[in-house]
Design a protein around this motif. Structure first.
Motif: not given
Lengths: 448, 523
Positions: B495-496, B498-501
């Motif tokens: 989750s951290a 991930c560049p796209r949330g």
């Protein structure tokens, strides 16, 4: 039936997968770029050392054989639509029954003097990345031309190698033709925070030849000369359809398709970046070079190729990006310049790295769009509000439901509501708690 | 250039020009290491705890200075630049050197403690073990053992690297709180409290039992050993407390917490092995194998270890129970029926939960309940045929086999020594019976899952790459499918990074995510 797909990007590969899900037709995917599908948006991470090339391949190499999708590495030079054959540079011809063109984009070059020099290149394909890599050795400075999403990615890439970057942006503020002024200012600040030499309202005039055919400097519209060993051209992309011009295929900026992604030639379809919609959906552009659009087109075209008529419907606009460390998400109608009939509630964190913007109809109060910087919102929730034209105040009171930030993160929804109350004199209360149960109930339509 | 190049970079990929402050920090840490090596070589150093304090202080201060400088220099964000370029973190030369060094240390620790300075048969300690003597005497009034030395080093490693991790993820509160938790549980529950309790109850010194309240069977595989049970039962109120708590943990507390929060409550928040993996192991998390083949192998190995530990424990307990009423409340007869009941009960629960939630593959349920039934049947045959060795195995040899190959080689030598080669969770992923048990619970009835955000995935692969458990998170994310995997320890790094949330850890059984595909193929 033999279905040939030209291009192994996300449009072509999504189509291949969904054709396979629906049929047992023979599928061949042709690409000159790489042997396997990779995530184009992740190329930057290979350069930065976050991932290896094999890590950005979304499917393991055995996947294609198992799903009977033939991959061919070849460069198609010419298509004979009469005899339904593709001719490759290597001298082969490939017959098809149905053809999908998913040839993607190519870098925009606007006739700048020196744009053909060595050390000048865009960043779109895997060879582009290799080229950039080869020219990074001993590089003292890079100049990036064009303030869009690829430009900022390239700036981040060079920064990761501690290569000094000058970033020429034509606009008054970074990407301000898409981002509203405050978000654009935030992104500009953040670019500078990372040590990038950001030159706003500055255009490229000329790329200077060092005498050996290599770029050694650029001159700007302000007459300044900037010494550099590499020039990144990132002023957008255009459909990669050069070899299709002057054929029976109708093209304009891109390959013209109807809402079923069919071209003017029977049994020939197109999807992804190379497409120009004859009749784009309301509020949408005819050419949209976006990962998500390509994926949705890939699914749609797969249905149509398999004989199941399905019109392309991309739904409510959404996109995302990351500006160095700041994530960006947009849902719905958020424009750079606020139109007369729209109002906007903009909240920014005091530290200036997070913001939430709600755009709504000024007279009716319908929510129209969400623009998020450094905050994650749940797409399903935002879309439902937009689709159902929820009132801005109803949205605000339930804003918690949209928050998708990691657990324990500071939430800012209460401050957004407080801001609205201050601006309007209302006394709205945020309904506390964004439990997944509440989100589930909301999405199933069990609350308002 | 070949696509398969591990180090893609031609340009100098390590432009990590360390500045003066970073060099100072690393220099201090190196001095500390030098002191430890000097001690190991048996060169006499000023004693009285001064050398130890200096060594540990230098390590702490040095790494803190280095981490602060490294991560606070620039804006907060994901700091994975150059991870695959450094041969320390890409499985290259320095990774091998470091891996061999750690592996060697574990071999000495487990099998040749005398080389580390452990005095044989009451002889005073020398070398590295002696260095830790003053602290041991301070805490519990006894000379150090190799395990005390190891405990201190282990705790310091979690502290130091935990601080580094916290600086690295300073923008992410989940990571900060979780790291605080593993550091706390290691320092207090695994180290300080047990050691102090030893000191307070010096009369119990001869009757040692595990006082780490969070350590439970089957990870703590000697919990049901005769000597351990005896020592707990004779260990006064503390011993009884540990005995009852141990049973409660296994049968009540742990399944409940796993139901509420997933196995992460243990594996990435509390567990010591997990604590080291999440802190000291963090630089190596990307080395875990993400292939489908590795996942298959993982399921076979880890569940075999679980089965082995269950069979071993049953055999061991049976071996020391009497036939008639005696020292223990249990007799062989009652124990047999308890195990039969447990196996049949667990099988029934599995089948019922499967009917209700369909979370496990059907084959899996059949295999597991089949194995349970098999164990029950074999035990009954044993029982009625008067066979001495339950399950037809020699309890003692099985126990020593397990202790050596699983307890020492797998969890220690391979588990930590191979961090720089196969990633930080080799033991947790392939070997830990506790992880297997919690994993089955998580897969079967936990509310925990990772949800995906609409169609925002760009298939970039950061989530999969940085999953220490080798889960191909992207496979789920790009389909818009919730991730419910037995092995997920809920570290939250996917989750951290991930560049796209797109990814979020949730405790809820509500189905929220919609498949990314907007076409209904079930038509």
């Amino acid at each position: 039936m033999h279905i040939v797909i030209l291009g192994n990007g996300v449009a072509g590969i999504t189509a291949a997968r969904f054709i396979r899900k629906q049929s047992s037709h023979r599928i061949t995917v042709i690409s000159a770029e790489t042997e396997h599908f990779f995530s184009r948006t992740a190329l930057m991470y290979v350069y930065m050392g976050h991932m290896r090339y094999e890590d950005i391949k979304p499917y393991e190499d055995w996947f294609w054989k198992k799903n009977r999708i033939d991959l061919q590495r070849a460069y198609v030079e010419r298509i004979d639509f009469e005899t339904k054959a593709l001719f490759t540079k290597e001298g082969h011809n490939i017959r098809y029954d149905k053809l999908l063109l998913a040839t993607g984009s190519a870098t925009n070059k606007f006739g700048w003097p020196g744009q053909q020099l060595a050390g000048v290149r865009g960043l779109y394909s895997y060879p582009d990345l290799e080229y950039m890599e080869q020219h990074s050795q001993g590089l003292q400075r890079a100049v990036i031309v064009g303030g869009g999403l690829i430009g900022i990615e390239m700036a981040e890439m060079f920064c990761s190698r501690r290569i000094p970057v000058t970033f020429l942006v034509r606009e008054q503020s970074y990407w301000d033709m898409v981002l509203p002024p405050e978000e654009s200012a935030m992104a500009s600040r953040h670019i500078r925070e990372h040590g990038v030499d950001l030159r706003l309202a500055t255009e490229l005039k000329e790329i200077v030849d060092d005498g050996t055919g290599r770029a050694c400097a650029v001159t700007t519209s302000h007459g300044e000369r900037i010494e550099c060993g590499y020039v990144g051209l990132t002023a957008g992309v255009h459909p990669n359809i050069g070899f299709l011009k002057n054929t029976a295929l109708e093209t304009d900026r891109g390959i013209l398709v109807d809402s079923f992604l069919q071209t003017n030639i029977p049994d020939v379809y197109a999807a992804g970046d190379c497409v120009q919609l004859r009749e784009p959906p309301p509020g949408r552009r005819a050419v949209e070079a976006v990962w998500y659009v390509a994926r949705m087109m890939g699914e749609t075209v797969a249905c149509n190729i398999c004989g199941r008529q399905l019109a392309y419907d991309p739904g409510i606009w959404f996109n995302s990006a990351k500006f160095f460390d700041i994530e960006y998400q947009v849902y719905g109608d958020v424009r750079a310049q606020l139109p007369e009939h729209q109002a906007s509630l903009y909240w920014e964190h005091p530290e200036g790295r997070k913001s939430i913007r709600l755009v709504y109809d000024k007279s009716k109060g319908h929510i129209l769009g969400f623009n998020l910087m450094g905050v994650r919102y749940r797409q399903e929730v935002c879309e439902k509000w937009i689709r159902e034209q929820a009132h801005i105040e109803a949205v605000l009171q339930n804003l918690d439901l949209a928050n998708f930030d990691p657990e324990f993160n500071e939430t800012c929804e209460a401050e957004v509501v407080a801001l609205y109350n201050r601006q309007t004199g209302q006394g709205l209360q945020l309904m506390q708690g964004r439990s997944p149960e509440a989100v589930g109930r909301f999405l199933k339509g069990l609350v308002f | 250039m070949k696509l398969s190049n591990i180090s893609f970079s031609l340009a100098n990929p390590h432009p990590r020009q360390l500045d003066g402050i970073q060099k100072l920090g690393l220099g201090l840490a190196a001095l500390s290491l030098l002191l430890l090596i000097v001690a190991l070589l048996g060169i006499s150093l000023p004693s009285g705890g001064l050398t130890l304090a200096v060594a540990m202080g230098l390590l702490l201060a040095g790494m803190l200075i280095y981490a602060r400088r490294t991560y606070l220099k620039g804006p907060a964000g994901i700091k994975n630049n150059g991870v695959w370029f450094s041969t320390l973190t890409n499985g290259g030369l320095w990774g091998w050197v470091f891996g061999i060094f750690i592996t060697g240390f574990y071999v000495l620790l487990y099998f040749f403690p005398a080389t580390l300075g452990l005095g044989a048969d009451g002889a005073p300690n020398t070398g590295l073990v002696a260095l830790f003597g003053p602290l041991s005497r301070l805490l519990k009034g006894q000379p150090a053992s190799q395990w005390f030395m190891y405990g201190v080093l282990y705790t310091v490693a979690i502290l130091v690297m935990g601080a580094k991790f916290a600086y690295k993820y300073r923008h992410n509160r989940y990571q900060l709180i979780r790291t605080g938790s593993v550091v706390f549980f290691q320092t207090a529950f695994a180290f300080l409290i047990p050691e102090l309790m030893e000191g307070l109850n010096s009369n119990l010194a001869a009757r040692w039992f595990d006082k780490d309240m969070k350590n439970m069977w089957p990870l703590d595989y000697d919990f049901f050993d005769k000597w351990h049970i005896d020592n707990m039962l004779n260990g006064g109120s503390i011993g009884l407390f540990m005995f009852v708590l141990g049973l409660l943990m296994i049968f009540v507390i742990s399944p409940f917490l796993t139901y509420r929060y997933g196995k992460r409550w243990y594996c990435s928040w509390v567990c010591g092995c997990g604590g080291l993996a999440e802190t000291a192991g963090d630089p190596f998390r990307q080395l875990s194998d993400k292939s489908l083949a590795a996942w298959r192998l993982e399921r076979w190995i880890i569940h075999s270890v679980l089965l082995l530990s269950v069979v071993m424990t049953i055999a061991v307990v049976y071996s020391y129970l009497g036939v008639g009423p005696g020292k223990y409340y249990l007799t062989r007869r009652s124990f047999t029926w308890i195990i039969v009941g447990l196996m049949v009960g667990a099988g029934l629960v599995l089948v019922v939960l499967q009917r209700r939630y369909q979370r496990l593959r059907r084959n899996m349920v059949y295999i597991m309940s089949g194995l349970g039934a098999l164990i029950a049947v074999v035990i009954l045959i044993n029982h009625f045929s008067g066979e001495r060795d339950i399950l037809f195995v020699k309890a003692a040899s099985l126990r020593s086999f397990y202790g050596f190959y699983i307890g020492a080689i797998f969890s220690g030598v391979i588990g930590v020594g191979f961090y720089p080669l196969f990633g930080s969770r080799v033991w947790c992923r392939f070997g830990c019976p506790m992880a297997a048990l919690l994993g089955i619970q998580q897969r079967l009835f936990s509310r925990f899952r990772i949800t995906t955000n609409g169609g925002q995935c760009i298939s970039c692969g950061n989530c999969s790459t940085y999953c220490e458990m080798g889960i191909d998170v992207r496979w789920y994310a790009q389909r818009g499918q919730d991730v419910i995997r037995a092995s997920c320890v809920g570290c939250g790094i996917c989750s951290a990074v991930c560049p796209r949330g797109v990814l979020r850890l949730e405790n809820s059984s509500v189905e929220i995510a919609e498949p990314t595909s907007f076409i209904d193929f079930q038509r």
